[in-house]
Design an enzyme around this catalytic site. Structure first.
Site, PDB file in Angstrom:
ATOM      1  N   LYS A  90       0.904  -1.026  -0.138  1.00  8.83           N
ATOM      2  CA  LYS A  90      -0.183  -0.079  -0.004  1.00  8.83           C
ATOM      3  C   LYS A  90       1.045   1.375   0.014  1.00  8.83           C
ATOM      4  O   LYS A  90       0.784   2.081  -0.519  1.00  8.83           O
ATOM      5  CB  LYS A  90      -1.560   0.406   1.053  1.00  8.83           C
ATOM      6  CG  LYS A  90      -1.963   1.302   1.115  1.00  8.83           C
ATOM      7  CD  LYS A  90      -3.066   0.698   2.715  1.00  8.83           C
ATOM      8  CE  LYS A  90      -2.630   0.999   3.953  1.00  8.83           C
ATOM      9  NZ  LYS A  90      -1.586  -0.128   4.199  1.00  8.83           N
ATOM     10  N   ARG A 113       2.462   7.926   7.183  1.00  6.07           N
ATOM     11  CA  ARG A 113       2.536   7.925   8.655  1.00  6.07           C
ATOM     12  C   ARG A 113       3.763   7.998   8.739  1.00  6.07           C
ATOM     13  O   ARG A 113       4.606   7.459   7.715  1.00  6.07           O
ATOM     14  CB  ARG A 113       1.813   6.809   9.212  1.00  6.07           C
ATOM     15  CG  ARG A 113       0.364   7.183   9.425  1.00  6.07           C
ATOM     16  CD  ARG A 113      -0.385   5.995   9.457  1.00  6.07           C
ATOM     17  NE  ARG A 113      -0.227   5.224   8.435  1.00  6.07           N
ATOM     18  CZ  ARG A 113      -0.963   3.698   8.751  1.00  6.07           C
ATOM     19  NH1 ARG A 113      -0.924   3.298  10.253  1.00  6.07           N
ATOM     20  NH2 ARG A 113      -0.199   2.491   8.304  1.00  6.07           N
ATOM     21  N   ALA A 298      -3.837   1.591  12.967  1.00  2.00           N
ATOM     22  CA  ALA A 298      -4.771   1.585  12.402  1.00  2.00           C
ATOM     23  C   ALA A 298      -6.090   0.679  13.289  1.00  2.00           C
ATOM     24  O   ALA A 298      -7.128   0.593  12.887  1.00  2.00           O
ATOM     25  CB  ALA A 298      -5.031   1.234  10.829  1.00  2.00           C
ATOM     26  N   PHE A 326      -3.258  -0.809   7.154  1.00  2.00           N
ATOM     27  CA  PHE A 326      -3.976  -1.290   6.797  1.00  2.00           C
ATOM     28  C   PHE A 326      -5.104  -1.686   5.600  1.00  2.00           C
ATOM     29  O   PHE A 326      -5.278  -0.968   4.883  1.00  2.00           O
ATOM     30  CB  PHE A 326      -5.030  -2.689   8.377  1.00  2.00           C
ATOM     31  CG  PHE A 326      -3.535  -2.866   9.242  1.00  2.00           C
ATOM     32  CD1 PHE A 326      -2.748  -3.079   9.330  1.00  2.00           C
ATOM     33  CD2 PHE A 326      -3.745  -1.489  10.380  1.00  2.00           C
ATOM     34  CE1 PHE A 326      -1.569  -3.519  10.020  1.00  2.00           C
ATOM     35  CE2 PHE A 326      -2.407  -2.274  11.821  1.00  2.00           C
ATOM     36  CZ  PHE A 326      -1.699  -3.462  11.564  1.00  2.00           C
ATOM     37  N   PHE A 407       3.654  -8.800  -9.633  1.00  2.99           N
ATOM     38  CA  PHE A 407       4.464  -9.094  -8.631  1.00  2.99           C
ATOM     39  C   PHE A 407       5.227 -10.405 -10.389  1.00  2.99           C
ATOM     40  O   PHE A 407       3.673 -10.704 -11.003  1.00  2.99           O
ATOM     41  CB  PHE A 407       3.611 -10.777  -7.999  1.00  2.99           C
ATOM     42  CG  PHE A 407       4.146  -9.754  -6.328  1.00  2.99           C
ATOM     43  CD1 PHE A 407       4.921 -10.692  -5.653  1.00  2.99           C
ATOM     44  CD2 PHE A 407       3.547  -9.021  -6.170  1.00  2.99           C
ATOM     45  CE1 PHE A 407       5.402  -9.843  -4.131  1.00  2.99           C
ATOM     46  CE2 PHE A 407       3.214  -8.280  -4.399  1.00  2.99           C
ATOM     47  CZ  PHE A 407       4.426  -8.906  -3.879  1.00  2.99           C
ATOM     48  N   TRP A 435       7.191  -0.766  -8.117  1.00  7.87           N
ATOM     49  CA  TRP A 435       7.546  -1.501  -6.641  1.00  7.87           C
ATOM     50  C   TRP A 435       9.454  -1.498  -7.978  1.00  7.87           C
ATOM     51  O   TRP A 435      10.533  -1.398  -7.773  1.00  7.87           O
ATOM     52  CB  TRP A 435       7.872  -3.015  -6.589  1.00  7.87           C
ATOM     53  CG  TRP A 435       8.767  -3.231  -5.491  1.00  7.87           C
ATOM     54  CD1 TRP A 435       9.441  -3.547  -3.977  1.00  7.87           C
ATOM     55  CD2 TRP A 435      10.126  -3.861  -5.994  1.00  7.87           C
ATOM     56  NE1 TRP A 435       9.968  -3.446  -4.071  1.00  7.87           N
ATOM     57  CE2 TRP A 435      10.616  -4.223  -5.273  1.00  7.87           C
ATOM     58  CE3 TRP A 435      10.095  -4.951  -7.488  1.00  7.87           C
ATOM     59  CZ2 TRP A 435      12.086  -5.381  -5.289  1.00  7.87           C
ATOM     60  CZ3 TRP A 435      11.232  -5.727  -7.927  1.00  7.87           C
ATOM     61  CH2 TRP A 435      12.121  -6.049  -6.271  1.00  7.87           C
TER      62      TRP A 435
END
Length: 581
Positions: A90, A113, A298, A326, A407, A435
């Site tokens: 995420k 965060r 969370a 989450f 992936f 990624w």
């Protein structure tokens, strides 16, 4: 010139995958901009910038006061399916999406965060993204950073010390030591501290009593810092913290709460927190300005970065990309029902992150076999994603796109099946390759998000504040978790009655629930039906401004795993850190 000019290496010559920290160190500091340049790119005037070395800074919250009439940008929330051991990515998607928007020529800010040392040294890892979609300096961000968590822990523990000192010095407020609800905290996974007895050693060392520690990110101070709109609001919230109750009961049978304000603690606590309230400015590997600020969990608290950082980003950027902790049943629900409600925020679009691997995990496939094509298991696990989509688009009325975090083991048949079933729900699916490719791998997702932001959102909450505490718990359980009903245990029923008598009935509810399932049972995967949510305890976080309903076996102090990540972390004689993911 940041990551744009650095070759996107994901494998070493021997075939091993390059680690996140190795990728980050290939860019930072040699190929990264100084923070002053990042601030200029974000149009932050020099007088508001407080540098912490060359690559990180704080931004003075007075910018918001001085520019309060400025136009706000579009707010984009990145959330995810229910987490699995296979991982979803995420934060990686959040960073890559922001870099993708930058490649499209958009003025974008990302807000995240701060990581907690508990997960960093435990099992989950950090929270700076991964691969070529990271914020830097990742070592600093994942460790001490600018000292915000220290300030939060110090303010929390100052209040705890003042409570016990008040009792020791004569107890004019008549505090019942058995009814003290305020706990101490430390930013580390340490199960040994969950329950302690302190004040031992004779009268001079305080009054013996049962006590305990929470992890710092579970402290109400963290939630308060992340919801405060300024110093005055911060002090007002700190003064409302309930630390315990007095001996005896009132005529209506309710207990008398004791607040931090009655102990005159709020001023000193705010003094400790005044710099921590200022958002932290860093950058992505590709130089996108990023605010990394605050870090409530969370599954215990509301799981979002600070209101200050989000509001600041909205004034500075045309697009603001943020994430909530989450899955969407936890972080997104609390972002929308608590943070947006209390701060007056209006999101424009939502990105729901999923992976083929995680969906197969929800379909019952063991982690070791997730690399094999399995369309049947994928179809079995897809209802988890579809239920999250339904919540975002129907319960909250927001446009959404599914980002499939790619992936190498994903097959075309699997990706086609995800797209087909999501399209059946009227939601688009975009393959995200951030990624491996950074912003370029998020270009298609960024284009879809821009398109969604032009649509009219019909944002609404999952419950209204006017109902009682039980009504709000049931609304979340039935509408967001899709439970058949709610079982509130007798102790929790008494606590609800007590809190409503004290005037806490008309504030939001923050559900403390496992992150691994829509239910309160972490082993129930997918999208379970015909189940009941059990609420065992209800308490008030009066300073934060919400009720906390605890379900299942949620703990506010995690423990370390059999092989902690800390065992693999090291530093050489030049100060270079290794093993940090």
């Amino acid at each position: 010139m940041t990551g744009d000019g650095v070759r996107k290496i994901i494998k070493k010559e021997n075939g091993d995958i390059v680690s996140d920290i190795e990728i980050a160190q290939s860019v930072y500091p040699e190929h990264s901009d100084k923070i002053a340049e990042v601030a200029k790119r974000a149009n932050i005037p020099e007088q508001y910038l407080e540098q912490y070395g060359n690559y990180k800074a704080k931004v003075d919250y007075n910018y918001l006061t001085d520019h309060k009439d400025g136009k706000d940008g579009k707010l984009i929330l990145v959330t995810a399916i229910t987490p699995t051991p296979a991982g979803e990515g995420k934060t990686t998607t959040t960073v890559g999406l922001a870099d993708g928007l930058k490649l499209l020529g958009k003025k974008v800010i990302v807000t995240l965060r701060e990581p907690s040392l508990g997960p960093v040294f435990g099992v989950k890892g950090g929270a700076a993204g991964g691969g070529w979609a990271q914020v830097i300096p990742m070592e600093d961000i994942n460790l001490h950073f600018t000292g915000d968590f220290h300030a939060i822990g110090a303010a929390n523990n100052l209040l705890a010390a003042m409570v016990d000192n008040h009792i020791y010095q004569g107890n004019k407020l008549n505090i019942d030591p058995r009814k003290i609800t305020w706990r101490r905290c430390v930013d580390m996974n340490d199960r040994q501290l969950r329950f302690v007895v302190d004040g031992l050693g004779g009268k001079a060392n305080g009054a013996p009593r049962e006590d305990g520690y929470d992890i710092t990110v579970a402290s109400e101070i963290m939630a308060i810092l992340c919801l405060a709109s300024g110093i005055d609001d911060l002090k007002a919230r700190l003064s409302r913290i309930v630390v315990g109750y007095t001996y005896g009961k009132q005529s209506d049978g309710s207990e008398t709460p004791v607040t931090a304000g009655r102990l005159n603690a709020q001023g000193a606590m705010a003094a400790l927190l005044k710099d921590a309230l200022k958002p932290n400015l860093v950058q992505t590997l590709e130089g996108t300005p990023s605010f990394v600020h605050g870090g409530p969990f969370a599954n215990i608290a509301h799981g979002c970065n600070s209101v200050m950082a989000t509001r600041l980003a909205l004034k500075l950027g045309d697009y603001v990309v943020t994430e909530a902790g989450f899955g969407a049943d936890l972080g997104a629900e609390k972002f929308l029902d608590i943070k947006c409600r209390l701060a007056g925020l209006n999101p424009s679009a939502v990105v729901i992150v999923a992976t083929v691997r995680a969906l197969k995990s929800h379909g019952g496939v063991p982690k070791a076999e997730l690399g094999k094509e399995n369309l049947k298991a994928l179809e079995t696990g897809l209802p988890n994603l579809l239920q999250h989509i339904e919540n975002i688009t129907q319960v909250y009325g927001l446009p959404a796109v599914v980002a499939v975090n790619a992936f190498p083991t994903d097959t075309k048949a699997e990706l086609d099946l995800v797209e087909k079933l999501c399209n059946g729900k009227g939601v688009n699916v975009v393959l995200s390759e951030v990624w491996a490719k950074g912003g370029e791998g998020g270009r298609a997702l960024a284009q879809k998000v821009v398109e969604l932001c032009e649509k009219k959102a019909n944002f609404k909450f999952s419950y209204e504040l006017s109902g009682g505490i039980k009504d709000k718990i049931e609304a979340i359980a039935k509408r967001v978790y899709h439970a058949q009903g709610v079982d509130i245990l007798p102790d929790a029923q008494k606590e609800i009655a007590q809190l409503e008598k004290l005037g806490y009935g008309n504030i939001p509810v923050c559900m403390a629930k496992t992150q691994y399932s829509f239910t309160d049972d972490p082993v129930k995967l997918g999208a379970p039906q015909d189940w009941h949510l059990t609420v065992r305890k209800v308490k008030v976080s009066a300073g934060a401004g919400f009720i906390v309903a605890l379900t299942g076996e949620i703990m506010t102090m995690p423990g370390l795993p059999p092989v902690p990540a800390a065992e693999k972390i090291d530093v050489d004689n030049t100060g270079k850190i290794s093993g940090l993911f």
